[in-house]
Design a protein around this motif. Structure first.
Motif, PDB file in Angstrom:
ATOM      1  N   ALA A   4       0.834  -1.207   0.000  1.00 31.87           N
ATOM      2  CA  ALA A   4       0.000   0.000   0.000  1.00 31.87           C
ATOM      3  C   ALA A   4       0.866   1.254   0.000  1.00 31.87           C
ATOM      4  CB  ALA A   4      -0.926  -0.007   1.212  1.00 31.87           C
ATOM      5  N   THR A   5       1.966   1.215   0.735  1.00 30.93           N
ATOM      6  CA  THR A   5       2.882   2.353   0.784  1.00 30.93           C
ATOM      7  C   THR A   5       3.542   2.583  -0.568  1.00 30.93           C
ATOM      8  OG1 THR A   5       3.327   2.006   3.130  1.00 30.93           O
ATOM      9  CG2 THR A   5       4.974   3.236   1.878  1.00 30.93           C
ATOM     10  N   LEU A   6       4.010   1.517  -1.193  1.00 29.68           N
ATOM     11  CA  LEU A   6       4.660   1.642  -2.494  1.00 29.68           C
ATOM     12  C   LEU A   6       3.673   2.103  -3.564  1.00 29.68           C
ATOM     13  CD1 LEU A   6       6.838  -1.586  -2.296  1.00 29.68           C
ATOM     14  CD2 LEU A   6       7.639   0.776  -2.140  1.00 29.68           C
ATOM     15  N   TYR A   7       2.445   1.663  -3.457  1.00 24.45           N
ATOM     16  CA  TYR A   7       1.373   2.071  -4.373  1.00 24.45           C
ATOM     17  C   TYR A   7       1.137   3.578  -4.260  1.00 24.45           C
ATOM     18  CZ  TYR A   7      -3.495   2.117  -6.189  1.00 24.45           C
ATOM     19  OH  TYR A   7      -4.649   2.366  -6.884  1.00 24.45           O
ATOM     20  N   LEU A   8       1.062   4.076  -3.012  1.00 29.27           N
ATOM     21  CA  LEU A   8       0.874   5.505  -2.797  1.00 29.27           C
ATOM     22  C   LEU A   8       2.068   6.297  -3.308  1.00 29.27           C
ATOM     23  CD1 LEU A   8      -0.785   7.852  -1.561  1.00 29.27           C
ATOM     24  CD2 LEU A   8       0.447   7.447   0.568  1.00 29.27           C
ATOM     25  N   LEU A   9       3.258   5.771  -3.082  1.00 20.31           N
ATOM     26  CA  LEU A   9       4.463   6.443  -3.558  1.00 20.31           C
ATOM     27  C   LEU A   9       4.450   6.577  -5.071  1.00 20.31           C
ATOM     28  CD1 LEU A   9       7.331   7.552  -3.319  1.00 20.31           C
ATOM     29  CD2 LEU A   9       8.163   5.203  -3.207  1.00 20.31           C
ATOM     30  N   PHE A  10       4.113   5.503  -5.771  1.00 18.54           N
ATOM     31  CA  PHE A  10       4.063   5.565  -7.231  1.00 18.54           C
ATOM     32  C   PHE A  10       3.054   6.621  -7.678  1.00 18.54           C
ATOM     33  CE2 PHE A  10       2.580   4.502 -11.439  1.00 18.54           C
ATOM     34  CZ  PHE A  10       3.738   4.172 -12.103  1.00 18.54           C
ATOM     35  N   ASN A  11       1.881   6.614  -7.059  1.00 14.22           N
ATOM     36  CA  ASN A  11       0.847   7.574  -7.448  1.00 14.22           C
ATOM     37  C   ASN A  11       1.255   9.007  -7.154  1.00 14.22           C
ATOM     38  OD1 ASN A  11      -0.823   5.585  -8.390  1.00 14.22           O
ATOM     39  ND2 ASN A  11      -2.022   5.415  -6.525  1.00 14.22           N
ATOM     40  N   GLY A  23       4.196  10.194  -7.408  1.00 14.27           N
ATOM     41  CA  GLY A  23       5.051  10.598  -8.506  1.00 14.27           C
ATOM     42  C   GLY A  23       4.301  10.740  -9.815  1.00 14.27           C
ATOM     43  N   TYR A  24       3.332   9.860 -10.032  1.00 16.45           N
ATOM     44  CA  TYR A  24       2.606   9.841 -11.299  1.00 16.45           C
ATOM     45  C   TYR A  24       1.670  11.036 -11.438  1.00 16.45           C
ATOM     46  CZ  TYR A  24       0.391   7.563 -15.333  1.00 16.45           C
ATOM     47  OH  TYR A  24      -0.052   7.244 -16.584  1.00 16.45           O
ATOM     48  N   TYR A  25       1.059  11.395 -10.317  1.00 15.08           N
ATOM     49  CA  TYR A  25       0.164  12.555 -10.363  1.00 15.08           C
ATOM     50  C   TYR A  25       0.229  13.249  -9.017  1.00 15.08           C
ATOM     51  CZ  TYR A  25      -3.802  15.540 -11.295  1.00 15.08           C
ATOM     52  OH  TYR A  25      -4.589  16.636 -11.488  1.00 15.08           O
ATOM     53  N   SER A  26       1.042  14.285  -8.910  1.00 13.35           N
ATOM     54  CA  SER A  26       1.305  14.940  -7.637  1.00 13.35           C
ATOM     55  C   SER A  26       0.450  16.182  -7.475  1.00 13.35           C
ATOM     56  CB  SER A  26       2.775  15.325  -7.520  1.00 13.35           C
ATOM     57  OG  SER A  26       2.977  16.079  -6.350  1.00 13.35           O
ATOM     58  N   GLN A  27      -0.239  16.278  -6.324  1.00 12.09           N
ATOM     59  CA  GLN A  27      -0.968  17.491  -5.977  1.00 12.09           C
ATOM     60  C   GLN A  27      -0.176  18.344  -4.994  1.00 12.09           C
ATOM     61  OE1 GLN A  27      -4.845  16.361  -4.534  1.00 12.09           O
ATOM     62  NE2 GLN A  27      -5.657  16.089  -6.584  1.00 12.09           N
ATOM     63  N   ALA A  28       1.033  17.878  -4.641  1.00  9.96           N
ATOM     64  CA  ALA A  28       1.816  18.599  -3.645  1.00  9.96           C
ATOM     65  C   ALA A  28       2.420  19.878  -4.204  1.00  9.96           C
ATOM     66  CB  ALA A  28       2.919  17.697  -3.101  1.00  9.96           C
ATOM     67  N   ARG A  29       2.516  19.964  -5.526  1.00 15.33           N
ATOM     68  CA  ARG A  29       3.100  21.157  -6.148  1.00 15.33           C
ATOM     69  C   ARG A  29       2.618  21.216  -7.589  1.00 15.33           C
ATOM     70  NH1 ARG A  29       9.323  19.310  -5.910  1.00 15.33           N
ATOM     71  NH2 ARG A  29       8.754  19.088  -3.732  1.00 15.33           N
ATOM     72  N   ASP A  30       2.999  22.253  -8.316  1.00 16.33           N
ATOM     73  CA  ASP A  30       2.555  22.399  -9.699  1.00 16.33           C
ATOM     74  C   ASP A  30       3.379  21.507 -10.624  1.00 16.33           C
ATOM     75  OD1 ASP A  30       0.321  23.792 -10.124  1.00 16.33           O
ATOM     76  OD2 ASP A  30       1.264  25.749 -10.299  1.00 16.33           O
ATOM     77  N   SER A  33       8.145   7.923  -9.151  1.00 18.91           N
ATOM     78  CA  SER A  33       7.423   6.714  -9.542  1.00 18.91           C
ATOM     79  C   SER A  33       8.382   5.572  -9.878  1.00 18.91           C
ATOM     80  CB  SER A  33       6.527   6.999 -10.749  1.00 18.91           C
ATOM     81  OG  SER A  33       5.471   7.862 -10.389  1.00 18.91           O
ATOM     82  N   LEU A  34       9.461   5.898 -10.571  1.00 20.97           N
ATOM     83  CA  LEU A  34      10.423   4.857 -10.927  1.00 20.97           C
ATOM     84  C   LEU A  34      11.132   4.315  -9.688  1.00 20.97           C
ATOM     85  CD1 LEU A  34      11.910   6.344 -14.209  1.00 20.97           C
ATOM     86  CD2 LEU A  34      10.245   4.492 -13.973  1.00 20.97           C
TER      87      LEU A  34
END
Length: 412
Positions: free
Chosen positions: A190-197, A199-206, A214-215
């Protein structure tokens, strides 16, 4: 790569490795010491490299400085007597004999062991994920807060309580027994899944896409396949899912950094090697006896690597979503299902199902309804696109929504 780009890149890739090895050396009760030494190493690099220029091998330089700082700390701290003296005869005069192992294999072993230490059942799932993002991935507190839609103070308190709990129970940084591995593996995935997401689509910044994050999640997941005890079908299913998504990295943004929607992506930019890798992992994953959400999501992602719109494609994707909702209900999964429903059965049926969800504060909800109402009721489509525009934090998404609104306004 320029110096101003290199240090953040190295921090993202090497901070977590140094921290994992030092946590293993000092023990989980001294996690902050490992973090401080790793952070101080990069601070020293940013100051010194700005004056003297880049060293020939920046990564090796970081490892050497981190080792020296760790030894200096041990020399002047009571940890020296507690942890080093039993390991090294005449330790006070022979500190140089202590090997701080930053080899590739020990980094891999330390990160794998750290994953399972952090994902201990005594701490809540959110704290497990937060600690993993901080220690294994080098995320800042603000980034973690954004991922949880929370604030820095709440995250700091959550991580502090989790660390205290691990200290109190004297959790070891080592591979647990087989029963414990099976129990904790779900949290690790679950942690690795969240990490990938993230990177794939970040709302933390623009930034819509941070490939390196993600890689790194993909690489950490692959570590699990290199250990016989963690070489499970769910791991391969998650690897397949990540590979399929990663295959479309280059096609998801245009030259201006704006989001390119799936239907508009240039298929020639998709990475065939990653698609083949995903297919390989997916075949292995189906050899297991348990079907997880990762199997079903990987199945959906596989069909998205086939660009052609066919009834078979969307009906198969729709059935995967049905199984996924039966296995574990999620409003976002239900929302994604309505898009597949529109492709399989038509927009009218999908609109009815989508509006039942009533996710009024979610920009993806309004974006989807804008798509579904387009050419059915363009006035409603514009209203939903404008609502989504006001809710989204991504610059790329805002540009896409503005173009859709402008295109519909021209039809009036």
């Amino acid at each position: 790569m320029q110096q101003q780009e290199l240090i953040p890149h190295l921090f993202r890739n090497e901070y977590r490795k140094i921290t994992a090895v030092l946590c293993k050396l000092f023990g989980i009760e001294n996690m902050e010491i490992a973090e401080d030494i790793a952070s101080d190493t990069f601070l020293h690099a940013s100051e010194l490299w700005g004056i003297r220029g880049l060293p020939d091998n920046p990564t090796a330089w970081l490892y050497t400085v981190a080792k020296n700082k760790a030894k200096d700390h041990l020399k002047r701290n009571k940890l020296f007597n507690q942890k080093v003296v039993p390991m090294v005869q005449n330790a006070a005069s022979e500190l140089h004999e202590l090997e701080i192992d930053l080899s590739d294999q020990n980094i891999k072993d330390s990160q794998l062991q750290m994953m399972f230490a952090i994902c201990h059942p005594v701490i809540p799932a959110e704290a497990q994920i937060g600690l993993s993002l901080r220690i294994l991935c080098g995320f800042g507190i603000e980034e973690i807060a954004a991922a949880f839609l929370s604030n820095k103070e709440t995250i700091n308190k959550r991580l502090f309580r989790a660390k205290e709990k691990l200290r109190q129970l004297n959790v070891k940084i080592e591979m647990p027994n087989e029963a414990e591995i099976n129990h904790r593996l779900e949290s690790v995935l679950a942690t690795l899944y969240l990490l990938f997401n993230e990177g794939y689509y970040s709302q933390a910044r623009d930034v819509t896409l941070r490939k390196e994050v993600s890689l790194e999640a993909l690489r950490l997941t692959h570590l699990l396949t290199e250990n016989q005890a963690t070489n499970k079908s769910a791991v391969y299913a998650l690897l397949a899912l990540m590979s399929f998504h990663a295959s479309r990295f280059e096609a998801r943004l245009n030259q201006n950094g704006e989001t390119v929607l799936y239907q508009d992506q240039d298929e020639s930019l998709w990475n065939a090697e990653l698609i083949n890798q995903g297919e390989h992992f997916l075949r292995i994953s189906w050899e297991g006896s348990t079907i997880t959400k990762y199997h079903l999501e990987a199945g959906i992602a596989y069909w998205h690597t086939i660009k052609a719109d066919t009834p078979l494609k969307w009906e198969t994707i729709l059935q995967f979503y049905n199984q996924l909702l039966f296995l574990q209900y999620s409003p976002i999964v239900a929302l994604n299902r309505t898009y597949a429903l529109s492709k399989a059965n038509g927009k009218a049926e999908a609109i009815i199902e989508a509006e039942k969800l009533n996710l009024s504060r979610n920009h993806l909800y309004h974006s989807l309804l804008g798509e579904l109402y387009t050419d059915i009721d363009n006035g409603k489509a514009v209203v939903h696109f404008k609502t989504a525009l006001g809710l989204t934090k991504s610059k790329g998404d805002r540009e896409v929504l503005k173009r859709k609104i402008a295109a519909l306004d021209l039809r009036k």
